[in-house]
Design an enzyme around this catalytic site. Structure first.
Site, PDB file in Angstrom:
ATOM      1  N   HIS A   1       0.799  -1.227   0.000  1.00 55.46           N
ATOM      2  CA  HIS A   1       0.000   0.000   0.000  1.00 55.46           C
ATOM      3  C   HIS A   1       0.833   1.279   0.000  1.00 55.46           C
ATOM      4  O   HIS A   1       0.330   2.331  -0.396  1.00 55.46           O
ATOM      5  CB  HIS A   1      -0.943   0.009   1.204  1.00 55.46           C
TER       6      HIS A   1
ATOM      7  N   ARG B   1       6.358  -6.808   2.813  1.00 54.57           N
ATOM      8  CA  ARG B   1       5.064  -7.190   2.240  1.00 54.57           C
ATOM      9  C   ARG B   1       5.005  -6.636   0.813  1.00 54.57           C
ATOM     10  O   ARG B   1       4.851  -5.423   0.619  1.00 54.57           O
ATOM     11  CB  ARG B   1       3.892  -6.655   3.058  1.00 54.57           C
TER      12      ARG B   1
ATOM     13  N   ASP C   1      16.675 -11.694  -3.240  1.00 56.02           N
ATOM     14  CA  ASP C   1      18.052 -11.358  -3.588  1.00 56.02           C
ATOM     15  C   ASP C   1      18.500 -10.065  -2.914  1.00 56.02           C
ATOM     16  O   ASP C   1      19.692  -9.882  -2.623  1.00 56.02           O
ATOM     17  CB  ASP C   1      18.209 -11.243  -5.105  1.00 56.02           C
TER      18      ASP C   1
ATOM     19  N   GLU D   1      -7.341 -12.795   4.227  1.00 60.62           N
ATOM     20  CA  GLU D   1      -8.110 -11.580   4.520  1.00 60.62           C
ATOM     21  C   GLU D   1      -9.414 -11.485   3.730  1.00 60.62           C
ATOM     22  O   GLU D   1      -9.922 -10.386   3.506  1.00 60.62           O
ATOM     23  CB  GLU D   1      -7.244 -10.345   4.267  1.00 60.62           C
TER      24      GLU D   1
ATOM     25  N   ASP E   1      -9.387  -5.838   5.503  1.00 66.45           N
ATOM     26  CA  ASP E   1      -9.941  -6.444   4.296  1.00 66.45           C
ATOM     27  C   ASP E   1     -10.942  -7.549   4.618  1.00 66.45           C
ATOM     28  O   ASP E   1     -11.915  -7.734   3.897  1.00 66.45           O
ATOM     29  CB  ASP E   1      -8.819  -6.991   3.418  1.00 66.45           C
TER      30      ASP E   1
END
Length: 266
Positions: free
Chosen positions: A48, A73, A87, A152, A178
């Site tokens: 977000h 996230r 990586d 969610e 959510d």
């Protein structure tokens, strides 16, 4: 050189409660301030907040100086994106909107090197391997990966036990916001039906031998979720701390003018 140990994964597997902060301010000064506060972990929210790969790299480098475990996230579970994040040095990922065991299995495949998965090899270019300076990185990396999938939606809740049963999934995070929307209670994450669903999910996840997580800024709900088995717990968001803190100063110092200022009281 040895591969960094995933201490967050170790503590969660031991059953320790780990409290953390959601980081959404894409600035390394903010990262340093939050990293030095004493949280058990910081989550870089690229789902977000406006984090790009270079921003995430800078955040990981900054946080590393404070020895606070970092979680990333991503905006999706795209295999190529996950490869790049790994990586860069991310060892713990929180994957949003997981709704089925099949999706969870694909995520595990993306994160692990063969034969357990299909993660591509590029250690000469990878900070994670310290550009091939980490001894035997290819054979050690899988052990230090921590996969947390985020359930969610009502469909995800229906498939919760199947998702928890996927080998390689370490924990399951329930997203209250959510989930409340999916259940028909948009904007009301504290609705009794939502809270009851999350409580049951915490118990089911724990019974399946995985650790349960949740974001809870409400202290009364936090106690409820901890009692139900939550161990990976978000308790603050950097943007909200700044927004609420600055608004509080204005209210306290300029109470008579607050209503006339942009962003003042309504």
């Amino acid at each position: 050189m040895q591969i960094p140990k995933n201490t967050l994964k170790q503590k969660l597997q031991q059953g320790d409660v780990q409290y953390g902060l959601w980081a959404g301010i894409a600035d390394t000064t903010s990262a340093e301030i939050c990293a030095g506060a004493g949280f058990d972990w910081l989550l870089i929210d690229a789902e977000h907040a406006p984090f790009h790969l270079a921003d995430i790299l800078s955040y990981l480098q900054t946080i590393a100086a404070y020895a606070v475990p970092a979680i990333v996230r991503p905006p999706s579970d795209d295999r190529n994106l996950l490869k790049q994040l790994l990586d860069l040095g991310a060892q713990t990922l929180l994957l949003p909107m997981v709704e089925s065991a099949g999706q969870a299995e694909r995520i595990v495949q993306s994160v692990y090197y063969p034969p357990e998965g299909v993660r591509g090899l590029g250690t000469a270019l990878a900070r994670a391997a310290r550009w091939n300076r980490v001894t035997d990185y290819l054979h050690q990396a899988n052990n230090e990966m921590c996969i947390i999938v985020q359930v969610e939606t009502t469909r995800g809740i229906e498939n919760l036990k199947a998702i928890a049963g996927v080998a390689g999934v370490d924990g399951i995070f329930i997203g209250p916001a959510d989930l409340s929307a999916s259940m028909g209670h948009l904007g009301h994450a504290g609705h009794p039906a939502v809270v009851n669903t999350i409580e049951q999910a915490m118990r089911d996840i724990t019974a399946m031998g995985k650790f349960a997580g949740v974001l809870s800024l409400d202290k009364s709900l936090l106690a409820t979720y901890l009692a139900a088995g939550a161990r990976f717990v978000g308790v603050a968001v950097d943007t909200l701390l700044l927004a609420e803190g600055t608004a509080r100063v204005v209210r306290e110092v300029m109470p008579d003018t607050t209503a006339n200022r942009p962003g003042g009281s309504d």
